[in-house]
Design a protein around this motif. Structure first.
Motif, PDB file in Angstrom:
ATOM      1  N   UNK A  25       0.825  -1.203   0.000  1.00 21.77           N
ATOM      2  CA  UNK A  25       0.000   0.000   0.000  1.00 21.77           C
ATOM      3  C   UNK A  25       0.868   1.264   0.000  1.00 21.77           C
ATOM      4  N   UNK A  26       1.915   1.277   0.798  1.00 21.74           N
ATOM      5  CA  UNK A  26       2.780   2.456   0.893  1.00 21.74           C
ATOM      6  C   UNK A  26       3.442   2.772  -0.450  1.00 21.74           C
ATOM      7  N   UNK A  27       3.863   1.722  -1.161  1.00 20.27           N
ATOM      8  CA  UNK A  27       4.477   1.920  -2.484  1.00 20.27           C
ATOM      9  C   UNK A  27       3.461   2.492  -3.454  1.00 20.27           C
ATOM     10  N   UNK A  28       2.259   1.909  -3.404  1.00 17.80           N
ATOM     11  CA  UNK A  28       1.203   2.386  -4.304  1.00 17.80           C
ATOM     12  C   UNK A  28       0.886   3.847  -3.996  1.00 17.80           C
ATOM     13  N   UNK A  29       0.869   4.148  -2.712  1.00 18.19           N
ATOM     14  CA  UNK A  29       0.583   5.512  -2.275  1.00 18.19           C
ATOM     15  C   UNK A  29       1.591   6.504  -2.859  1.00 18.19           C
ATOM     16  N   UNK A  30       2.857   6.119  -2.810  1.00 16.86           N
ATOM     17  CA  UNK A  30       3.934   6.986  -3.320  1.00 16.86           C
ATOM     18  C   UNK A  30       3.793   7.188  -4.825  1.00 16.86           C
ATOM     19  N   UNK A  31       3.538   6.084  -5.529  1.00 15.52           N
ATOM     20  CA  UNK A  31       3.422   6.165  -6.986  1.00 15.52           C
ATOM     21  C   UNK A  31       2.180   6.965  -7.383  1.00 15.52           C
ATOM     22  N   UNK A  32       1.112   6.781  -6.622  1.00 17.82           N
ATOM     23  CA  UNK A  32      -0.111   7.529  -6.896  1.00 17.82           C
ATOM     24  C   UNK A  32       0.150   9.036  -6.794  1.00 17.82           C
ATOM     25  N   UNK A  33       0.927   9.418  -5.799  1.00 16.65           N
ATOM     26  CA  UNK A  33       1.284  10.833  -5.625  1.00 16.65           C
ATOM     27  C   UNK A  33       2.053  11.330  -6.854  1.00 16.65           C
ATOM     28  N   UNK A  34       2.921  10.481  -7.403  1.00 14.94           N
ATOM     29  CA  UNK A  34       3.693  10.859  -8.595  1.00 14.94           C
ATOM     30  C   UNK A  34       2.760  11.085  -9.785  1.00 14.94           C
ATOM     31  N   UNK A  65      -6.144   1.036 -12.307  1.00 12.88           N
ATOM     32  CA  UNK A  65      -6.207   0.240 -13.534  1.00 12.88           C
ATOM     33  C   UNK A  65      -4.901  -0.534 -13.727  1.00 12.88           C
ATOM     34  N   UNK A  66      -3.788   0.161 -13.503  1.00 13.83           N
ATOM     35  CA  UNK A  66      -2.493  -0.500 -13.662  1.00 13.83           C
ATOM     36  C   UNK A  66      -2.297  -1.554 -12.571  1.00 13.83           C
ATOM     37  N   UNK A  67      -2.671  -1.203 -11.332  1.00 13.14           N
ATOM     38  CA  UNK A  67      -2.495  -2.145 -10.209  1.00 13.14           C
ATOM     39  C   UNK A  67      -3.278  -3.423 -10.454  1.00 13.14           C
ATOM     40  N   UNK A  68      -4.515  -3.264 -10.968  1.00 15.44           N
ATOM     41  CA  UNK A  68      -5.357  -4.438 -11.214  1.00 15.44           C
ATOM     42  C   UNK A  68      -4.765  -5.309 -12.323  1.00 15.44           C
ATOM     43  N   UNK A  69      -4.100  -4.662 -13.297  1.00 15.05           N
ATOM     44  CA  UNK A  69      -3.578  -5.390 -14.445  1.00 15.05           C
ATOM     45  C   UNK A  69      -2.164  -5.906 -14.255  1.00 15.05           C
ATOM     46  N   UNK A  70      -1.569  -5.654 -13.079  1.00 16.60           N
ATOM     47  CA  UNK A  70      -0.194  -6.093 -12.855  1.00 16.60           C
ATOM     48  C   UNK A  70      -0.173  -7.304 -11.934  1.00 16.60           C
ATOM     49  N   UNK A  71       0.643  -8.296 -12.312  1.00 13.02           N
ATOM     50  CA  UNK A  71       0.636  -9.553 -11.552  1.00 13.02           C
ATOM     51  C   UNK A  71       1.680  -9.590 -10.438  1.00 13.02           C
ATOM     52  N   UNK A  72       2.696  -8.727 -10.530  1.00 14.98           N
ATOM     53  CA  UNK A  72       3.744  -8.756  -9.506  1.00 14.98           C
ATOM     54  C   UNK A  72       4.158  -7.328  -9.176  1.00 14.98           C
ATOM     55  N   UNK A  73       4.912  -7.176  -8.098  1.00 15.38           N
ATOM     56  CA  UNK A  73       5.395  -5.854  -7.693  1.00 15.38           C
ATOM     57  C   UNK A  73       6.292  -5.283  -8.785  1.00 15.38           C
ATOM     58  N   UNK A 119       3.817   1.164 -14.192  1.00 17.51           N
ATOM     59  CA  UNK A 119       3.604   2.526 -13.709  1.00 17.51           C
ATOM     60  C   UNK A 119       4.650   3.480 -14.277  1.00 17.51           C
ATOM     61  N   UNK A 120       5.894   2.993 -14.443  1.00 17.26           N
ATOM     62  CA  UNK A 120       6.928   3.883 -14.984  1.00 17.26           C
ATOM     63  C   UNK A 120       6.603   4.220 -16.440  1.00 17.26           C
ATOM     64  N   UNK A 121       6.032   3.221 -17.171  1.00 16.06           N
ATOM     65  CA  UNK A 121       5.629   3.476 -18.560  1.00 16.06           C
ATOM     66  C   UNK A 121       4.520   4.528 -18.583  1.00 16.06           C
ATOM     67  N   UNK A 122       3.567   4.372 -17.686  1.00 17.95           N
ATOM     68  CA  UNK A 122       2.448   5.313 -17.630  1.00 17.95           C
ATOM     69  C   UNK A 122       2.931   6.724 -17.297  1.00 17.95           C
TER      70      UNK A 122
END
Ligand SMILES: [Zn+2]
Ligand SMILES: [Zn+2]
Length: 400
Positions: free
Chosen positions: A20-29, A56-64, A71-74
Motif C-alpha cells: 500500500x505504501x508503495x502504491x501511495x507513493x506512486x499515486x502521488x507521482x 487500472x495498472x495495479x489491477x492489471x499487474x501480476x507482480x510488484x 507505472x513507470x511506462x504510464x
C-alpha cells in the motif's frame, strides 16, 4: 513533491501487486505529473483521474516488479504527451479513442447527474416485488392475519410468550451467532461458542442468558399498533438520492430503531446520523450487531425529532430515491411508506438467499466491512458504493 491533496488514496483491491505504501507513493507521482500538465480540470478531478489510472495498472499487474514497470511506462507517457488522454496508453491500451481537434478534457472521466439519475430510475424495484420482499406500501390491515397478536415467539430462543408479559422476569437462553456446518465432524456447531447442536450438555440451549425474551414484528397489523406509518406521498419536493441504514435494538415493543444514518448519493456527504430513543424499554441493545453501547443512548433524540427533520420537501419526500440493503427492515422500523426504492439485497443477490452486505461489498468493491460491530454509517456508504460501481459511477466523484 507537492503536498498530498484530500482524498488521494489508492483504491482498496482484493489482490494488491505492491505494498500500500508503495502504491501511495506512486499515486502521488501520477497526481504530480498530471498537475504539471495544466489540464482543464479542477483538483478533485485530478485526484479522481490519478486514482483511476493507478488502480487500472495495479489491477492489471501480476507482480510488484510488473506493477513498477507498468507505472513507470504510464508516468513516462503522461510527461511525453503532456496529459493528452488520446495518446496515453495504460497497459498498452489507449485510454480514449483519438478524436481530431479536441483538446484533452478531463470531463470524459465523469458522468453527468441527469445521466446517473436516469440509470438509477432504471433500477428502481417494482412495487409488486417490493411488496413480496416485505415492504409495507399501504396502510391496510392484512385480513388474513390477526390484528395485534397476543402471543409471539422469542427471536433469540424461539420460546412462545405473551407480548404483554415481556417485562416479567424469565430466563432466555440463546446463542447470539448462527449455527454452521462442520464438514469434519459432520455436525452443526454454534459459531459463538462452538457448542454442537447434538450436544447433550445444557449449554446446547445457549451460551448467553437474558432476563427477558425479545421479538420482532413484521406485519403492518403488528407494527402500526406501536406507531403509525407515514406515507411520503404527502410530501412533494425535490428529487434526491439517499442511502439509508438503521441500527436496531430489542425493546419491550419489539425491534426498534436506535440509530439512523442518511448519506447523499451525489456528494457522499452524511446528511443525518443520530442515536434515537425507542418507544419501548430497551431489553437488548444488540451491541454486537448494532454497534450501539449504553452510553451512546445518553445523546439520543426522540422519534418525533427525527421525523420532523427528515420528512421535508428538501429531504425525504415522495420524489426521493431511497437506497439500502434489505431496506424494508429500515423503513419498517422507521414507519415510513415509500415506493421509489433501490435495494441491493433484491437487485444483486444470486441464488435463493439474499447476499449479505458484507459479501456483496467484498465481491463488488474488494472492501471489508462489518469486521467488528456494525456501523450504520459504514453500511450506508458501502451500499451506495456498491450501486455506484454497478452502474459505472466513480465512488470518488463528489462534484457534479
Ligand atoms: Zn453460543
Ligand atoms: Zn428467549
Amino acid at each position: 513533491m507537492s503536498s498530498k491533496p484530500h482524498g488521494l488514496i489508492p483504491q482498496t483491491l482484493k489482490e494488491q501487486p505492491a505494498h500500500f505504501q508503495d502504491r501511495n507513493k506512486i499515486l502521488q507521482k501520477v497526481y504530480d505529473q498530471l498537475k504539471n500538465c495544466r489540464l482543464k480540470a479542477n483538483n478533485a478531478r485530478l485526484v479522481r483521474m490519478s486514482i483511476q489510472l493507478e488502480a487500472t495498472v495495479a489491477k492489471g499487474s501480476k507482480s510488484a516488479q510488473g506493477y513498477r514497470f507498468n507505472m513507470s511506462v504510464l508516468l513516462r507517457d503522461i510527461i511525453k504527451h503532456k496529459g493528452d488522454f488520446r495518446k496515453i496508453k495504460v497497459l498498452g491500451q489507449p485510454l480514449l479513442a483519438p478524436k481530431k481537434g479536441t483538446a484533452p478534457d478531463a470531463s470524459t472521466y465523469t458522468t453527468s447527474k441527469p445521466e446517473v439519475l436516469a440509470k438509477l430510475v432504471g433500477i428502481l424495484v417494482d412495487p409488486a416485488l417490493l411488496k413480496k420482499h416485505g415492504y409495507i406500501l399501504t396502510r391496510e390491515l392484512d385480513p388474513t392475519l390477526p390484528d395485534h397478536t397476543i402471543y409471539t415467539h422469542c427471536a433469540r430462543c424461539n420460546t412462545k410468550f405473551r407480548k404483554d408479559e415481556i417485562l416479567k422476569d424469565t430466563v432466555c437462553m440463546y446463542h447470539p451467532q448462527k449455527k454452521i456446518y462442520n464438514r469434519e465432524t459432520k455436525t452443526h456447531v454454534y459459531s459463538c461458542c462452538g457448542e454442537s447442536t447434538a450436544s447433550t450438555s445444557f449449554l446446547r440451549l445457549g451460551c448467553e442468558k437474558a432476563k427477558h425474551h425479545v421479538f420482532k414484528s413484521e406485519s403492518y397489523n403488528d407494527l402500526h399498533e406501536i406507531s403509525e406509518f407515514l406515507n411520503t406521498n404527502v410530501i412533494d419536493g425535490e428529487v434526491n438520492v439517499l442511502a439509508l441504514d438503521c441500527e436496531m435494538a430489542y425493546t419491550s415493543k419489539g425491534f426498534e430503531m436506535v440509530r439512523l444514518t442518511i448519506v447523499d448519493f451525489f456528494t457522499s456527504k452524511t446528511l443525518f446520523d443520530e442515536i434515537i430513543d425507542p418507544f419501548g424499554e430497551i431489553l437488548d441493545l444488540n451491541t454486537q450487531f448494532s454497534g450501539i453501547h449504553e452510553e451512546d443512548m445518553k445523546k439520543a433524540i426522540t422519534y418525533q425529532d427525527v421525523m420532523d427533520r427528515i420528512l421535508t420537501p428538501s429531504f425525504i419526500n415522495k420524489n426521493s430515491i431511497l437506497m439500502g440493503h434489505g431496506l424494508e427492515n429500515d423503513l419498517n422500523v422507521m414507519r415510513i411508506i415509500h415506493d421509489r426504492i433501490i435495494d441491493t439485497a433484491i437487485l444483486y443477490s444470486t441464488g435463493r438467499y439474499k447476499s449479505s452486505l458484507k459479501n456483496l461489498t467484498f465481491e463488488t468493491l474488494s472492501e471489508k466491512i462489518q469486521t467488528g460491530e456494525h456501523d450504520s454509517s459504514q453500511d450506508a456508504i458501502a451500499t451506495m458504493n456498491v450501486i455506484k460501481k454497478k452502474i459505472g459511477v466513480s465512488v470518488h466523484q463528489t462534484e457534479w
